[in-house]
Design an enzyme around this catalytic site. Structure first.
Site, PDB file in Angstrom:
ATOM      1  N   ARG A 223     -27.309  24.104 -50.310  1.00 14.00           N
ATOM      2  CA  ARG A 223     -26.731  24.778 -49.154  1.00 14.00           C
ATOM      3  C   ARG A 223     -26.355  26.193 -49.562  1.00 14.00           C
ATOM      4  NH1 ARG A 223     -28.800  21.539 -46.348  1.00 14.00           N
ATOM      5  NH2 ARG A 223     -27.832  20.066 -44.894  1.00 14.00           N
ATOM      6  N   HIS A 271     -35.483  27.472 -45.380  1.00 14.27           N
ATOM      7  CA  HIS A 271     -34.964  26.096 -45.337  1.00 14.27           C
ATOM      8  C   HIS A 271     -36.111  25.082 -45.171  1.00 14.27           C
ATOM      9  CE1 HIS A 271     -31.038  23.726 -44.486  1.00 14.27           C
ATOM     10  NE2 HIS A 271     -31.964  22.914 -44.959  1.00 14.27           N
TER      11      HIS A 271
HETATM   12  C1  GLV Z   1     -31.640  19.413 -44.865  1.00 15.00           C
HETATM   13  O1  GLV Z   1     -31.163  20.433 -45.259  1.00 15.00           O
HETATM   14  C2  GLV Z   1     -30.967  18.147 -44.860  1.00 15.00           C
HETATM   15  O2  GLV Z   1     -29.741  18.128 -44.984  1.00 15.00           O
HETATM   16  O3  GLV Z   1     -31.645  17.126 -44.741  1.00 15.00           O
END
Ligand code: GLV
Length: 308
Positions: A223, A271
């Site tokens: 994160r 991401h």
């Molecule tokens: C993606 O970031 C997840 O939390 O699956």
């Protein structure tokens, strides 16, 4: 059984409903918003309104591994179980992302890409296969544990760090905040996949970066909030940190004026390190709902106090 499916952001709801149906055709599925009263919700960042309009829900299935967003929203009523996805095919993807980053750094791919632009032929022989970096993995749950093992199988020396002690075959592991500087001091590459919690927020700060050896490379698949961006940019500027490959950010999409976008030593990915595989994810949700209905205990239930 009635299952509510919700998503914030990209519209994956019809696909999820189809896949859940394929696994369990006897249940009924509804897309949020609806006032059809449902038993379970499968969602990503469900809004507070969903819980006021759906007072009979028995549990929330988080359509992803990280639950920081759903917890931060504070919308899930106290006491309602939140179940996160465990692996579901994401660990393999995360390992691929990590291995790519390690090799990119170790084998000087940035330099060779730049040289190609100038049609410049020059070998840099001081690295290559001769020096293999030691890779540190922060976070040793389903994802980090798999990443560490895959990297070790690939021939890298791997060390791991987690909040509580984890044992992994052939991998030196350290645990707890006090062990962090010693852990970091031995990492040529640092891969982070910790959950974002009150204790991990900003864990990669100036002090942590200073504990890494000069020339270290950072890969963040966890994160954005794990890293203090200003501290990382400063460490990149000073040359203490050689580069970074970052998939997650404090704000997503990453704002256009953020320093990472144009930093020559930073790779930005949107991401995608590990996205939820719809088949495995839905199979897991259906199996866990069935188990809950039989009165069984399921794994992956979030402890809201711990934050994961
Ligand atoms: C993606 O970031 C997840 O939390 O699956």
């Amino acid at each position: 059984m009635k299952i509510l499916v919700q998503s914030s952001g990209i519209d994956v709801v019809p696909g999820i409903i189809n896949e859940l149906k394929a696994h369990q055709p006897d249940w009924q599925y509804f897309a949020w918003p609806t006032d059809e009263q449902c038993d379970y919700v499968v969602g990503w960042k469900p809004p507070a309104e969903l819980f006021t309009r759906q007072p009979h829900l028995k549990a929330v299935f988080n359509y992803g591994a990280g639950v920081d967003a759903v917890l931060a929203m504070g919308a899930v009523p106290a006491g309602m179980p939140i179940v996160r996805l465990e692996d579901a095919g994401m660990a393999q993807q995360m390992a691929e992302y990590a291995i790519y980053g390690v090799i990119y750094h170790q084998r000087r791919m940035r330099t060779y890409h730049a040289q190609q632009r100038d049609k410049h032929w020059q070998q840099h022989e001081d690295r290559g296969n001769v020096q293999r970096p030691t890779v540190g993995v922060m976070g040793l749950g389903e994802m980090g544990g798999t990443v560490a093992t895959r990297l070790a199988n690939f021939g890298y020396t791997v060390r791991g760090w987690s909040r509580t002690k984890h044992s992994l075959d052939g991998i030196e592991t350290l645990a707890g905040h006090d062990a962090l500087p010693a852990f970091l001091s031995g990492c040529d590459v640092l891969f982070t996949v910790l959950p974002l919690t009150a204790t991990t927020q900003g864990v990669i700060n100036a002090a942590a970066l200073a504990s890494l050896p000069r020339g270290a490379f950072i890969i963040n698949g966890g994160r954005g909030g794990l890293i203090v961006d200003a501290d990382l940019v400063a460490a990149l500027e000073s040359g203490h940190i050689a580069g970074a490959m970052l998939d997650v950010f404090h704000e997503e999409p990453l704002p256009k004026d953020h320093a990472y976008w144009s930093h020559p030593n930073v790779i930005v990915t949107p991401h995608i390190a590990a996205t939820t595989p719809i088949k495995d994810g839905c199979a897991q949700v259906v199996a866990k709902i069935a188990a809950l209905e039989r009165g069984e205990v399921v794994s992956g239930i979030v402890d809201p106090k711990m934050g994961y």
